[in-house]
Scaffold this motif. Structure first.
Motif, PDB file in Angstrom:
ATOM      1  N   VAL A   7       2.076   3.866  -3.684  1.00 26.85           N
ATOM      2  CA  VAL A   7       3.463   3.962  -3.435  1.00 26.85           C
ATOM      3  C   VAL A   7       3.993   2.974  -2.431  1.00 26.85           C
ATOM      4  O   VAL A   7       5.065   2.974  -1.710  1.00 26.85           O
ATOM      5  N   PHE A  13      10.670   9.118  -0.721  1.00 27.89           N
ATOM      6  CA  PHE A  13       9.715  10.080  -0.312  1.00 27.89           C
ATOM      7  C   PHE A  13      10.251  11.051   0.920  1.00 27.89           C
ATOM      8  O   PHE A  13       9.479  11.819   1.482  1.00 27.89           O
ATOM      9  N   GLY A  14      11.475  10.562   1.450  1.00 26.20           N
ATOM     10  CA  GLY A  14      12.045  11.573   2.509  1.00 26.20           C
ATOM     11  C   GLY A  14      11.219  10.969   3.867  1.00 26.20           C
ATOM     12  O   GLY A  14      10.591   9.929   3.727  1.00 26.20           O
ATOM     13  N   VAL A  16       9.034  11.092   7.485  1.00 27.60           N
ATOM     14  CA  VAL A  16       7.751  11.392   7.919  1.00 27.60           C
ATOM     15  C   VAL A  16       7.798  12.644   8.758  1.00 27.60           C
ATOM     16  O   VAL A  16       8.433  12.429   9.382  1.00 27.60           O
ATOM     17  N   VAL A  17       7.047  13.705   8.296  1.00 23.34           N
ATOM     18  CA  VAL A  17       7.078  14.737   8.868  1.00 23.34           C
ATOM     19  C   VAL A  17       5.676  15.286   9.643  1.00 23.34           C
ATOM     20  O   VAL A  17       4.741  15.168   9.068  1.00 23.34           O
ATOM     21  N   GLU A  22      -1.807  20.144  14.594  1.00 18.74           N
ATOM     22  CA  GLU A  22      -2.381  20.474  13.258  1.00 18.74           C
ATOM     23  C   GLU A  22      -3.617  20.454  13.281  1.00 18.74           C
ATOM     24  O   GLU A  22      -4.755  19.771  13.956  1.00 18.74           O
ATOM     25  N   THR A  24      -7.575  20.667  11.583  1.00 16.68           N
ATOM     26  CA  THR A  24      -8.276  19.667  10.629  1.00 16.68           C
ATOM     27  C   THR A  24      -8.037  20.198   8.999  1.00 16.68           C
ATOM     28  O   THR A  24      -7.368  19.397   8.626  1.00 16.68           O
ATOM     29  N   TYR A  65      -2.732  17.175  -0.758  1.00 13.58           N
ATOM     30  CA  TYR A  65      -3.730  16.581  -0.614  1.00 13.58           C
ATOM     31  C   TYR A  65      -4.995  16.978  -0.986  1.00 13.58           C
ATOM     32  O   TYR A  65      -5.777  16.613  -2.032  1.00 13.58           O
TER      33      TYR A  65
ATOM     34  N   CYS B 107      -4.230   5.636  -0.798  1.00 13.49           N
ATOM     35  CA  CYS B 107      -4.347   7.016  -0.625  1.00 13.49           C
ATOM     36  C   CYS B 107      -4.611   7.322   0.766  1.00 13.49           C
ATOM     37  O   CYS B 107      -3.515   7.698   1.321  1.00 13.49           O
ATOM     38  N   SER B 108      -5.583   7.338   1.357  1.00 11.48           N
ATOM     39  CA  SER B 108      -6.092   7.961   2.781  1.00 11.48           C
ATOM     40  C   SER B 108      -7.116   7.187   3.523  1.00 11.48           C
ATOM     41  O   SER B 108      -7.706   7.953   4.258  1.00 11.48           O
ATOM     42  N   CYS B 109      -7.552   6.063   3.069  1.00 15.69           N
ATOM     43  CA  CYS B 109      -8.396   5.277   3.930  1.00 15.69           C
ATOM     44  C   CYS B 109      -8.103   5.249   5.221  1.00 15.69           C
ATOM     45  O   CYS B 109      -7.136   5.018   5.709  1.00 15.69           O
ATOM     46  N   ILE B 112     -12.841   7.544   9.554  1.00 16.83           N
ATOM     47  CA  ILE B 112     -13.076   9.045   9.758  1.00 16.83           C
ATOM     48  C   ILE B 112     -14.336   9.264  10.438  1.00 16.83           C
ATOM     49  O   ILE B 112     -14.342  10.187  11.403  1.00 16.83           O
ATOM     50  N   PRO B 117     -11.202  13.712  10.009  1.00 14.70           N
ATOM     51  CA  PRO B 117     -10.378  13.773   8.993  1.00 14.70           C
ATOM     52  C   PRO B 117      -8.703  13.548   9.472  1.00 14.70           C
ATOM     53  O   PRO B 117      -8.614  13.863  10.579  1.00 14.70           O
ATOM     54  N   PRO B 119      -4.745  13.143   9.677  1.00 17.15           N
ATOM     55  CA  PRO B 119      -3.644  14.487   9.697  1.00 17.15           C
ATOM     56  C   PRO B 119      -2.999  14.303   8.152  1.00 17.15           C
ATOM     57  O   PRO B 119      -2.743  13.159   7.632  1.00 17.15           O
ATOM     58  N   THR B 120      -2.301  15.309   8.004  1.00 18.06           N
ATOM     59  CA  THR B 120      -1.384  15.267   6.827  1.00 18.06           C
ATOM     60  C   THR B 120      -0.505  14.044   6.634  1.00 18.06           C
ATOM     61  O   THR B 120      -0.193  13.694   5.465  1.00 18.06           O
ATOM     62  N   TRP B 121       0.395  13.829   7.622  1.00 12.50           N
ATOM     63  CA  TRP B 121       1.409  12.757   7.806  1.00 12.50           C
ATOM     64  C   TRP B 121       0.821  11.385   7.328  1.00 12.50           C
ATOM     65  O   TRP B 121       1.591  10.985   6.635  1.00 12.50           O
ATOM     66  N   LYS B 123      -1.706  11.101   5.244  1.00 12.84           N
ATOM     67  CA  LYS B 123      -1.888  11.022   3.883  1.00 12.84           C
ATOM     68  C   LYS B 123      -0.814  11.337   3.064  1.00 12.84           C
ATOM     69  O   LYS B 123      -0.601  11.080   1.700  1.00 12.84           O
ATOM     70  N   PRO B 125       3.039  10.619   0.956  1.00 10.61           N
ATOM     71  CA  PRO B 125       3.691   9.460   0.399  1.00 10.61           C
ATOM     72  C   PRO B 125       4.762   9.153   1.271  1.00 10.61           C
ATOM     73  O   PRO B 125       4.956   7.587   1.407  1.00 10.61           O
ATOM     74  N   ALA B 126       5.550   9.906   2.088  1.00  9.84           N
ATOM     75  CA  ALA B 126       6.497   9.418   2.903  1.00  9.84           C
ATOM     76  C   ALA B 126       6.021   8.292   3.764  1.00  9.84           C
ATOM     77  O   ALA B 126       6.713   7.378   4.058  1.00  9.84           O
ATOM     78  N   TYR B 127       4.978   8.590   4.554  1.00  8.63           N
ATOM     79  CA  TYR B 127       4.402   7.420   5.364  1.00  8.63           C
ATOM     80  C   TYR B 127       3.975   6.439   4.737  1.00  8.63           C
ATOM     81  O   TYR B 127       4.121   5.422   5.164  1.00  8.63           O
ATOM     82  N   ARG B 128       3.186   6.578   3.676  1.00 12.51           N
ATOM     83  CA  ARG B 128       2.638   5.559   3.077  1.00 12.51           C
ATOM     84  C   ARG B 128       3.569   4.637   2.479  1.00 12.51           C
ATOM     85  O   ARG B 128       3.259   3.084   2.413  1.00 12.51           O
ATOM     86  N   ARG B 187      -4.768  10.498  19.540  1.00 13.94           N
ATOM     87  CA  ARG B 187      -5.141   9.927  18.059  1.00 13.94           C
ATOM     88  C   ARG B 187      -3.826   8.970  17.448  1.00 13.94           C
ATOM     89  O   ARG B 187      -4.193   7.884  16.720  1.00 13.94           O
ATOM     90  N   ASN B 188      -2.738   9.274  17.529  1.00  8.98           N
ATOM     91  CA  ASN B 188      -1.762   8.614  17.123  1.00  8.98           C
ATOM     92  C   ASN B 188      -1.691   7.163  17.690  1.00  8.98           C
ATOM     93  O   ASN B 188      -1.147   5.946  16.770  1.00  8.98           O
TER      94      ASN B 188
END
Lengths: 83, 196
Positions: A7, A13-14, A16-17, A22, A24, A65, B107-109, B112, B117, B119-121, B123, B125-128, B187-188
């Motif tokens: 991608v 894709f809008g 980033v949220v 969060e 794990t 995911y 993907c999400s390399c 780790i 693991p 965070p969802t953001w 992984k 598509p919006a961020y990537r 972490r960020n």
């Protein structure tokens, strides 16, 4: 042709949220999928490259995911005749 | 692994597959416990915070870390090993001129072993998709606005190469101990979506 997972640079894709604080995993089943994948690769039922390939060819941007991970695991186990 | 009582359809399907695999002798519950224990407890951002704090107080360690992170990590009891395949860690240092951000567009390399693991953001598509084409816009969504003169370098991780950002040490922290400095890192900050 690039696969659906590729991608980088695409639009649409809008925003980033970010989820604050969060956890794990959002549900126990996500942790199970994560752990199951490591265990199955560890046992040699499939390898990491096969797993990545399976995610890339079976994933959907509509799925979460770990839903995509689970679909890839199921696909590989079926293709290899384990289930 | 302990049973849960999540009654969503996906949870039921995961339980069903696990039961089939256990019945066939292809999986056992203890194995799942061990996998989870190793990756969700041992691998946590606290490891990354220690790397940064040591690099801030020890110039020799910082130089070795930037040169060959895999070789430097054991000095503080950490390693990139233990995963499913060898990974080379590259630590990228923020300076007055350059700010670094990491992503995995495919993907999400993610490192780790050092951060746990992702965070969802990370992984999503919006961020990537966007951080490679409009990094300033994405960083602004995280509340990080950098001067126009700061160059942003985006590092795309892959199966063999993982990245970790070494943030700049905040000003007026000379009096803090290494332990206190670990508490300033987020972490960020190690992904590059925060200054520290």
């Amino acid at each position: 042709m690039p696969r659906i997972n590729d991608v980088g640079g695409q639009d649409g894709f809008g925003p980033v949220v970010e989820e604050l604080d969060e956890p794990t995993f959002h549900a126990d089943w996500e942790a199970h999928v994560f752990a199951m994948n490591r265990a199955l690769i560890g046992r040699g039922l499939y390898n990491l490259d096969e797993f990545r390939d399976a995610v890339e060819r079976t994933m959907s941007h509509e799925s979460s995911y770990y839903e995509n991970w689970f679909r890839a695991i199921q696909t590989l186990l079926e293709e290899k005749g384990h289930v | 692994m302990s049973d849960d009582h999540d009654d969503s359809p996906i949870a039921a399907r995961v339980r069903e597959l696990e039961a089939i695999l256990e019945e066939k002798g292809l999986l056992d519950a203890q194995e799942l416990d061990r996998a989870l224990e190793a990756w969700t407890h041992r691998a946590s951002p606290a490891n990354g915070f220690r790397v940064v704090a040591r690099a801030w107080v020890d110039d020799g360690f910082r130089a070795r870390l930037l040169q060959d992170a895999n070789a430097a990590l054991p000095e503080i009891g950490l390693s990139m090993g233990g995963g499913l395949q060898p990974q080379q860690l590259h630590v990228v240092e923020n300076t007055e001129r350059v700010h670094n951000v990491i992503v995995c567009t495919l993907c999400s390399c993610y490192p780790i072993a050092l951060l746990g693991p992702s965070p969802t953001w990370y992984k999503s598509p919006a961020y990537r998709s966007k951080v490679v084409s409009h990094p300033r816009e994405v960083l602004a969504q995280f509340g990080l606005t950098l001067p126009e003169t700061t160059e942003i370098q985006v590092w795309d991780a892959n199966a063999e190469s993982r990245y970790l950002v070494l943030p700049r040490r905040p000003e007026n922290t000379e009096h803090l101990t290494e332990d206190e400095l670990t508490k300033m890192v987020t972490r960020n900050g190690l992904i590059g979506t925060a200054a520290v």
